[in-house]
Write an enzyme that holds these catalytic residues in place. Structure first.
Site, PDB file in Angstrom:
ATOM      1  N   LYS A  41       0.822  -1.195   0.000  1.00  0.00           N
ATOM      2  CA  LYS A  41       0.000   0.000   0.000  1.00  0.00           C
ATOM      3  C   LYS A  41       0.861   1.252   0.000  1.00  0.00           C
ATOM      4  O   LYS A  41       0.415   2.337  -0.348  1.00  0.00           O
ATOM      5  CB  LYS A  41      -0.883   0.019   1.261  1.00  0.00           C
ATOM      6  CG  LYS A  41      -1.789  -1.171   1.383  1.00  0.00           C
ATOM      7  CD  LYS A  41      -2.425  -1.188   2.783  1.00  0.00           C
ATOM      8  CE  LYS A  41      -2.610  -2.604   3.206  1.00  0.00           C
ATOM      9  NZ  LYS A  41      -2.846  -2.773   4.622  1.00  0.00           N
ATOM     10  N   GLY A  42       2.115   1.085   0.420  1.00  0.00           N
ATOM     11  CA  GLY A  42       2.974   2.252   0.650  1.00  0.00           C
ATOM     12  C   GLY A  42       3.109   3.181  -0.534  1.00  0.00           C
ATOM     13  O   GLY A  42       3.178   4.398  -0.360  1.00  0.00           O
ATOM     14  N   ASP A 101      14.983   0.130   0.728  1.00  0.00           N
ATOM     15  CA  ASP A 101      15.773   0.007   1.955  1.00  0.00           C
ATOM     16  C   ASP A 101      16.920  -0.968   1.654  1.00  0.00           C
ATOM     17  O   ASP A 101      17.899  -0.592   1.024  1.00  0.00           O
ATOM     18  CB  ASP A 101      14.810  -0.472   3.051  1.00  0.00           C
ATOM     19  CG  ASP A 101      15.424  -0.544   4.427  1.00  0.00           C
ATOM     20  OD1 ASP A 101      16.424   0.118   4.679  1.00  0.00           O
ATOM     21  OD2 ASP A 101      14.882  -1.277   5.285  1.00  0.00           O
ATOM     22  N   LYS A 129      16.856   4.765   0.987  1.00  0.00           N
ATOM     23  CA  LYS A 129      17.633   4.578   2.214  1.00  0.00           C
ATOM     24  C   LYS A 129      18.893   3.802   1.834  1.00  0.00           C
ATOM     25  O   LYS A 129      19.079   2.639   2.195  1.00  0.00           O
ATOM     26  CB  LYS A 129      16.785   3.788   3.214  1.00  0.00           C
ATOM     27  CG  LYS A 129      17.006   4.171   4.667  1.00  0.00           C
ATOM     28  CD  LYS A 129      16.285   3.213   5.589  1.00  0.00           C
ATOM     29  CE  LYS A 129      14.972   3.703   6.108  1.00  0.00           C
ATOM     30  NZ  LYS A 129      14.383   2.764   7.098  1.00  0.00           N
ATOM     31  N   ARG A 163      -0.040   6.108   7.499  1.00  0.00           N
ATOM     32  CA  ARG A 163       0.108   6.278   6.051  1.00  0.00           C
ATOM     33  C   ARG A 163      -0.503   7.589   5.588  1.00  0.00           C
ATOM     34  O   ARG A 163      -0.110   8.144   4.569  1.00  0.00           O
ATOM     35  CB  ARG A 163      -0.593   5.129   5.307  1.00  0.00           C
ATOM     36  CG  ARG A 163       0.026   3.757   5.539  1.00  0.00           C
ATOM     37  CD  ARG A 163      -0.565   2.762   4.554  1.00  0.00           C
ATOM     38  NE  ARG A 163      -0.309   1.377   4.913  1.00  0.00           N
ATOM     39  CZ  ARG A 163       0.798   0.697   4.604  1.00  0.00           C
ATOM     40  NH1 ARG A 163       1.778   1.297   3.956  1.00  0.00           N
ATOM     41  NH2 ARG A 163       0.934  -0.560   4.954  1.00  0.00           N
TER      42      ARG A 163
HETATM   43  P1  IMP Z   1      13.560  -3.606   1.397  1.00  0.00           P
HETATM   44  O1  IMP Z   1      13.227  -4.924   0.789  1.00  0.00           O
HETATM   45  O2  IMP Z   1      14.435  -3.751   2.600  1.00  0.00           O
HETATM   46  O3  IMP Z   1      14.142  -2.617   0.418  1.00  0.00           O
HETATM   47  O4  IMP Z   1      12.215  -3.067   2.005  1.00  0.00           O
HETATM   48  C1  IMP Z   1      11.374  -2.210   1.363  1.00  0.00           C
HETATM   49  C2  IMP Z   1      10.043  -2.156   2.078  1.00  0.00           C
HETATM   50  O5  IMP Z   1      10.208  -2.161   3.518  1.00  0.00           O
HETATM   51  C3  IMP Z   1       9.326  -0.865   1.744  1.00  0.00           C
HETATM   52  O6  IMP Z   1       8.509  -0.997   0.604  1.00  0.00           O
HETATM   53  C4  IMP Z   1       8.541  -0.587   3.011  1.00  0.00           C
HETATM   54  O7  IMP Z   1       7.284  -1.242   2.994  1.00  0.00           O
HETATM   55  C5  IMP Z   1       9.371  -1.202   4.122  1.00  0.00           C
HETATM   56  N1  IMP Z   1      10.215  -0.173   4.784  1.00  0.00           N
HETATM   57  C6  IMP Z   1      11.554  -0.068   4.736  1.00  0.00           C
HETATM   58  N2  IMP Z   1      11.996   0.972   5.468  1.00  0.00           N
HETATM   59  C7  IMP Z   1      10.893   1.546   5.999  1.00  0.00           C
HETATM   60  C8  IMP Z   1      10.683   2.694   6.855  1.00  0.00           C
HETATM   61  O8  IMP Z   1      11.604   3.413   7.286  1.00  0.00           O
HETATM   62  N3  IMP Z   1       9.392   2.970   7.176  1.00  0.00           N
HETATM   63  C9  IMP Z   1       8.340   2.230   6.725  1.00  0.00           C
HETATM   64  N4  IMP Z   1       8.480   1.155   5.934  1.00  0.00           N
HETATM   65  C10 IMP Z   1       9.755   0.820   5.566  1.00  0.00           C
HETATM   66 MG    MG Z   2       5.250  -1.388   5.427  1.00  0.00          MG
END
Ligand code: IMP
Ligand code: MG
Length: 191
Positions: A41-42, A101, A129, A163
């Site tokens: 949903k983000g 992230d 990030k 959100r």
């Molecule tokens: P990744 O697979 O580690 O890149 O994670 C990405 C997903 O983790 C994003 O689409 C978010 O849903 C969640 N996420 C990562 N960091 C944050 C944060 O600081 N706040 C909220 N959700 C996050």
């Molecule tokens: Mg999330």
């Protein structure tokens, strides 16, 4: 006493940056009709603003995924709960994300999308990030660099909350938020 959270990017700066991204994308895709695949949903809040800031014929489509545990435990293995309902072969696809992230989720999704043989595939993320990146992926379009902090608002949640905050907040006291997930509710008063 330090605050639990502080404004990382305010709504005015978000609006300006999203307008810039929209114009950049429109310039890069002149004469084409990209498909904006958004991860629910983000990414929904970002998409809603981004597509209206992009003066181009485009199609929004949605995917929803669930992770097994957190991204690191699951090594980015995700389950597709909702998939795009069009054939992406030969299309120009832009994957719209709220935040990249570790990059594990993105790697998985890019693999899934690439297998459908789009003409092109790029990533547009609101936040990057990059300090926490495990998978070396550099999104083509980035709204803002994000510090190594947990962030909420403008689509991003903590346990499905926040959100709908119009600003992006960085959480300075994550323990306080974990022990009381509703602790940032007073922030809605500022809306
Ligand atoms: P990744 O697979 O580690 O890149 O994670 C990405 C997903 O983790 C994003 O689409 C978010 O849903 C969640 N996420 C990562 N960091 C944050 C944060 O600081 N706040 C909220 N959700 C996050
Ligand atoms: Mg999330």
């Amino acid at each position: 006493m330090t605050e639990v959270a502080s404004v990382l990017v305010g709504r005015g700066d978000i609006r300006r940056r999203v307008q810039e991204l929209g114009r950049t994308i429109a310039g890069d895709y002149v004469g084409r009709e990209p498909v904006l695949v958004t991860v629910l949903k983000g990414g929904a809040v970002f998409l809603a603003d981004l597509m209206r800031a992009t003066p181009l014929a485009l199609e929004p489509h949605f995917m929803a995924i669930s992770r097994y545990g957190d991204a690191e435990e699951s090594l980015g293995r995700v389950q597709i709960l909702l998939d795009v309902d069009i054939d992406l072969a030969g299309r120009d696809v832009i994957l719209v994300e709220d935040i990249v992230d570790t990059g594990l989720t993105l790697r998985y999704l890019l693999g899934v999308l690439r297998a459908r043989e789009p003409a092109s595939l790029e990533v547009c993320t609101l936040l990057d990030k990059s300090a926490r990146r495990i998978v070396p992926i550099t999104p083509r379009y980035v709204g803002f660099e994000c510090p190594d902090r947990f962030v909420v608002g403008y689509g991003l949640d903590f346990r499905e909350r926040y959100r709908n905050l119009p600003d992006i907040l960085q959480v300075d006291d994550l323990e306080a938020l974990k022990s009381d997930p509703a602790i940032l509710a007073p922030r809605f008063a500022a809306v």
